[in-house]
Design a protein around this motif. Sequence first.
Motif: not given
Length: 368
Positions: A53-68
């Motif tokens: 999130l430190t360089d994707n603060a505006d795109n939390p969905e991307k992080i959420r999706d890629n956890i799986i």
Amino acid sequence: MANENKKIILTADRPTGKLHLGHYVGSLMRRVELQNSGEFDDINIMIADDQALTDNADNPEKIRDNIINVVLDYLSVGIDPNKSTICVQSKLPALHALTFYYLNLVSTARLSRNPTVKAEIALRGFADEGLPAGFFCYPVSQAADITAFDATVVPVGEDQLPMLEQAREIVEKFNRIYGETLVLPQALIPENETQRRLPGVDGKAKMSKSLGNCIYLSDSAKQVKQQVNGKMFTDPQHLRVEDPGHIEGNVVFTYLDAFANDDHFKRYLPEYANLDEMKAHYMRGGLGDGTCKKFLINVMEEMLAPIREERAKWEKDIDSVYDILLDGTKRAQEKTNATLARVQTAMRIDYFKDRSIIKEWEALLKNK
Ligand code: TRP
């Protein structure tokens, strides 16, 4: 100091995309070996969503999706949840507290000298809104990750060496100020030179999603073939089969250096006993790129097919994957909370640990 003499591993990945062959040879393969070696008392693998999130603060969905995606990559390469604790960073609040304390032990000048962060800043640009302070400070949060687990060994790619260096400095400074509390971690990087830094299929130094030069662990056989046959950089001067070819910078050979062994030759290219013989022929002339690529595809498929099969199994059972993450995260909470308590005691900020500070405060007021 807790956990004295234990051998503990912590490593992590940012969930910003699927993991690729670079991750595999640079780190994942080694983790599985270490996990199965039986030499470690405790193995932890963390999905570093907060760091992502430190360089994707505006795109939390991307992080959420890629956890799986990342968990599936772990499970499919052979990370065994019964042997390794798989956990999620954002659900470990002790890490946030540790980061806040460690930030006081690092100067901004030191942070701006971290070569990995420098390179990443150059890559990302951050032109419009400036450099996020959280991104600038992520090496400190990474030191928190490592120390919270009392990690002695951190298996990572070569690019992470400056992070480990910085973590070790923080540990040394903390222990100097507050007494021996934190464990000094050691990086473990691949021995094989090409495995340390596998280039993209196009020959660019790094595999990156935006360059389209990756081979993902989850790619189909067809996609792998397309990347190799369609995009893999060879030797531009090797125009006819008879021409002498160059090995240097030839990605097919770089990948063979990373993946091929003598048994592969027996199975798929028995004209040569080993890679040296094959290279010699290529350099002499008379060995075509098509043959080399076909061999490489066979070598990679032998490695990737079982990973793909394992992934397909897990994909049908996301319920279990969820439980693996949840269980692992709970275990990690216990460990990291214990470290935080130890750190706060060392720092003399454990006011509510028991009621003993009442006596201290009373004595202080009496002596006024
Ligand atoms: N910075 C690492 C990477 O980009 C990920 C990471 C986060 C990590 N925390 C860590 C690696 C702790 C090792 C230990 O790959």
